[in-house]
Design a protein around this motif. Structure first.
Motif, mmCIF file in Angstrom:
data_model
loop_
_atom_site.group_PDB
_atom_site.id
_atom_site.type_symbol
_atom_site.label_atom_id
_atom_site.label_comp_id
_atom_site.label_asym_id
_atom_site.label_seq_id
_atom_site.Cartn_x
_atom_site.Cartn_y
_atom_site.Cartn_z
ATOM 1 N N ALA A 191 5.432 -8.354 -60.804
ATOM 2 C CA ALA A 191 5.714 -6.947 -61.078
ATOM 3 C C ALA A 191 4.491 -6.208 -61.608
ATOM 4 O O ALA A 191 4.351 -4.995 -61.420
ATOM 5 N N HIS A 192 3.580 -6.921 -62.279
ATOM 6 C CA HIS A 192 2.362 -6.282 -62.787
ATOM 7 C C HIS A 192 1.394 -5.950 -61.661
ATOM 8 O O HIS A 192 0.535 -5.070 -61.820
ATOM 9 N N LEU A 193 1.516 -6.652 -60.536
ATOM 10 C CA LEU A 193 0.575 -6.464 -59.443
ATOM 11 C C LEU A 193 1.118 -5.539 -58.362
ATOM 12 O O LEU A 193 0.380 -4.709 -57.822
ATOM 13 N N SER A 194 2.405 -5.701 -58.020
ATOM 14 C CA SER A 194 2.976 -4.920 -56.925
ATOM 15 C C SER A 194 4.474 -4.758 -57.159
ATOM 16 O O SER A 194 5.225 -5.741 -57.101
ATOM 17 N N ALA A 195 4.896 -3.531 -57.413
ATOM 18 C CA ALA A 195 6.312 -3.269 -57.623
ATOM 19 C C ALA A 195 7.112 -3.518 -56.355
ATOM 20 O O ALA A 195 8.247 -4.003 -56.403
ATOM 21 N N ALA A 200 11.079 -6.823 -53.412
ATOM 22 C CA ALA A 200 11.464 -7.662 -52.276
ATOM 23 C C ALA A 200 11.833 -9.069 -52.726
ATOM 24 O O ALA A 200 12.788 -9.674 -52.227
ATOM 25 N N ALA A 201 11.072 -9.591 -53.704
ATOM 26 C CA ALA A 201 11.368 -10.933 -54.210
ATOM 27 C C ALA A 201 12.709 -10.956 -54.954
ATOM 28 O O ALA A 201 13.483 -11.905 -54.833
ATOM 29 N N LEU A 202 12.988 -9.905 -55.726
ATOM 30 C CA LEU A 202 14.280 -9.825 -56.413
ATOM 31 C C LEU A 202 15.431 -9.760 -55.419
ATOM 32 O O LEU A 202 16.492 -10.370 -55.639
ATOM 33 N N SER A 203 15.237 -9.039 -54.327
ATOM 34 C CA SER A 203 16.270 -8.982 -53.297
ATOM 35 C C SER A 203 16.505 -10.354 -52.675
ATOM 36 O O SER A 203 17.653 -10.768 -52.456
ATOM 37 N N ALA A 204 15.395 -11.067 -52.403
ATOM 38 C CA ALA A 204 15.533 -12.418 -51.845
ATOM 39 C C ALA A 204 16.209 -13.359 -52.834
ATOM 40 O O ALA A 204 17.046 -14.188 -52.465
ATOM 41 N N LEU A 233 13.540 -20.365 -48.469
ATOM 42 C CA LEU A 233 12.176 -20.279 -47.941
ATOM 43 C C LEU A 233 11.695 -18.837 -47.863
ATOM 44 O O LEU A 233 10.509 -18.554 -48.059
ATOM 45 N N LEU A 234 12.624 -17.908 -47.573
ATOM 46 C CA LEU A 234 12.251 -16.493 -47.601
ATOM 47 C C LEU A 234 11.831 -16.089 -49.014
ATOM 48 O O LEU A 234 10.833 -15.362 -49.197
ATOM 49 N N LEU A 235 12.568 -16.573 -50.020
ATOM 50 C CA LEU A 235 12.185 -16.282 -51.403
ATOM 51 C C LEU A 235 10.825 -16.899 -51.720
ATOM 52 O O LEU A 235 9.987 -16.271 -52.390
ATOM 53 N N TYR A 236 10.588 -18.121 -51.236
ATOM 54 C CA TYR A 236 9.295 -18.758 -51.484
ATOM 55 C C TYR A 236 8.164 -17.932 -50.886
ATOM 56 O O TYR A 236 7.113 -17.747 -51.520
ATOM 57 N N ARG A 237 8.366 -17.428 -49.678
ATOM 58 C CA ARG A 237 7.317 -16.610 -49.039
ATOM 59 C C ARG A 237 7.048 -15.347 -49.859
ATOM 60 O O ARG A 237 5.901 -14.901 -49.987
ATOM 61 N N GLN A 238 8.123 -14.765 -50.399
ATOM 62 C CA GLN A 238 7.932 -13.561 -51.211
ATOM 63 C C GLN A 238 7.164 -13.866 -52.493
ATOM 64 O O GLN A 238 6.354 -13.058 -52.952
ATOM 65 N N ASN A 240 5.214 -16.826 -53.153
ATOM 66 C CA ASN A 240 4.007 -17.652 -53.098
ATOM 67 C C ASN A 240 3.151 -17.447 -51.859
ATOM 68 O O ASN A 240 2.060 -17.999 -51.778
ATOM 69 N N GLY A 241 3.625 -16.751 -50.872
ATOM 70 C CA GLY A 241 2.781 -16.463 -49.716
ATOM 71 C C GLY A 241 3.052 -17.350 -48.534
ATOM 72 O O GLY A 241 4.194 -17.546 -48.136
ATOM 73 N N ARG A 242 2.003 -17.941 -47.953
ATOM 74 C CA ARG A 242 2.075 -18.577 -46.640
ATOM 75 C C ARG A 242 2.868 -19.877 -46.653
ATOM 76 O O ARG A 242 2.757 -20.674 -47.575
ATOM 77 N N LEU A 243 3.636 -20.062 -45.584
ATOM 78 C CA LEU A 243 4.467 -21.250 -45.434
ATOM 79 C C LEU A 243 4.595 -21.582 -43.956
ATOM 80 O O LEU A 243 4.863 -20.704 -43.127
ATOM 81 N N ASP A 244 4.389 -22.832 -43.626
ATOM 82 C CA ASP A 244 4.577 -23.328 -42.252
ATOM 83 C C ASP A 244 5.835 -24.202 -42.250
ATOM 84 O O ASP A 244 5.800 -25.359 -42.683
ATOM 85 N N TYR A 245 6.944 -23.623 -41.790
ATOM 86 C CA TYR A 245 8.241 -24.318 -41.795
ATOM 87 C C TYR A 245 8.591 -24.677 -40.355
ATOM 88 O O TYR A 245 8.749 -23.806 -39.500
ATOM 89 N N ARG A 246 8.713 -25.975 -40.093
ATOM 90 C CA ARG A 246 9.021 -26.457 -38.749
ATOM 91 C C ARG A 246 10.387 -27.141 -38.775
ATOM 92 O O ARG A 246 10.590 -28.088 -39.538
ATOM 93 N N ARG A 247 11.271 -26.641 -37.940
ATOM 94 C CA ARG A 247 12.643 -27.157 -37.932
ATOM 95 C C ARG A 247 13.019 -27.581 -36.522
ATOM 96 O O ARG A 247 12.792 -26.845 -35.558
#
Length: 352
Positions: A191-195, A200-204, A233-238, A240-247
């Motif tokens: 929140a200090h960096l980007s509202a 978006a992270a709170l929504s996730a 995983l959507l919350l993680y992306r919000q 922490n950033g990049r994620l390579d998820y293979r299913r």
């Protein structure tokens, strides 16, 4: 872990018939031997047939007597009323069940005296019913004892199921606060960096919590479980950033049943304790295939070149193993393996 319903507590008629048949087969030869030292095959057959006919009314009444035991159980602090009810029922039921065969014999004798001889006088018939009823008292006591045993066995199973469900709820609840505190801490820093990113992270996070709170059933379809994984995983992306998820999921696997939210701690472990790729991306591979009479789920991630001790990793895996042990006893397999720089957890869950 479900609690047995009334229908599931009922003893099938086939088992009742089998039990009473065994009793008749045991009593028939004994009755023939008691009547004569060397009974013929015909006398053995007649005595056995008579025993089958005598125990048939008891077999037909057994389910009702078992239900009587459920209504009047012993050992619950009201033994006096239960004993009185069982005794009064016995006084009425025992003569009723024992007079069936003599009544049928008397009716047949009235029609044809060649089978059972001339009809018995009423006094002799009444005396026979009284004597037979006295001999049938142990039979009634035995049936009631078996019924009471079933009552307490069923209640023991119910109590075990309730205890297991309580333990499962405790295990699931124990995982949630750790995840929630980490997520809220990351969002507070964000929140200090980007509202906008924090919103978006709170929504996730809200979506993750909503699906977790509404997951009341202990079992769910694989499709629903993978949907919950996608939300995490959507919350993680919000956060922490990049994620390579293979299913990779087999076409016939989506409707398979498995414990709800059982994959979430494994995916969280892969994200938290796995090694990042050179560009900082986290990688998680999830593969679901069919095994003989089971569903095979493999979750893998890169591992450090040198293994590092991690209490958090072991704790998460132990929680999953405990939940599976409660649900499946020893019918599941959970394999944790490290192959060089690749770490994997493999579950083999039996088909329902």
């Amino acid at each position: 872990m479900k609690i047995l319903t009334k229908a599931e507590r009922r003893v099938p008629y086939i088992w009742i018939a089998f039990a009473w048949s065994c009793v008749a087969l045991a009593w028939g030869p004994a009755a023939a031997l008691a009547a004569g030292a060397s009974p013929s095959l015909r006398e053995l057959a007649v005595a056995t047939a008579f025993c089958f006919a005598s125990f048939l009314p008891w077999a037909l009444a057994t389910r009702r007597l078992f239900r009587l035991c459920h209504r009047h159980p012993l050992g619950e602090g009201r033994d006096a009323s239960s004993v009185i009810a069982l005794l009064l029922t016995g006084v009425a039921v025992i003569p009723l069940l024992t007079l069936v065969v003599p009544a049928i014999q008397a009716a047949i004798a009235l029609i044809s005296s060649s089978l059972f001889g001339p009809p018995q006088p009423l006094a002799a018939l009444a005396r026979r019913i009284i004597v037979t009823s006295l001999f049938a008292v142990p039979t009634y006591v035995a049936v009631i004892a078996v019924g009471q045993t079933f009552v307490w066995a069923g209640r023991a199973r119910d109590q075990e199921a309730r205890s297991a469900r309580a333990e499962l709820r405790a295990l699931r609840a124990e995982l949630s606060p750790h995840f929630l505190m980490n997520a809220l801490g990351s969002i507070a820093q964000m929140a200090h960096l980007s509202a906008d990113r924090a919103e978006a992270a709170l929504s996730a996070l809200a979506n993750v919590l909503r699906s977790g709170l509404t997951a009341e059933n202990e079992m769910c379809m694989l499709a629903d479980e993978l949907g919950a994984v996608d939300e995490h995983l959507l919350l993680y992306r919000q956060l922490n950033g990049r994620l390579d998820y293979r299913r990779a999921v087999g076409d016939s696997m989506w409707q398979r049943l498995l414990p709800s939210r059982i994959l979430i701690p494994l995916v969280e472990n892969a994200l938290t304790h796995g090694e990042t790729l050179p560009d900082g991306t986290r990688q998680v591979d999830l593969k679901v295939t069919a095994a003989p009479h089971a569903t095979r789920i493999e979750i893998g991630n890169p591992a450090p070149a040198v293994a590092r001790a991690s209490n958090g990793l072991n704790s998460g895996l132990d929680h999953v193993r405990q939940r599976l042990a409660i649900l499946y006893q020893d019918r599941f397999r959970m394999t944790v393996a490290r192959n060089g720089t690749w770490f994997s957890v493999v579950l083999e869950l039996p088909d329902a």
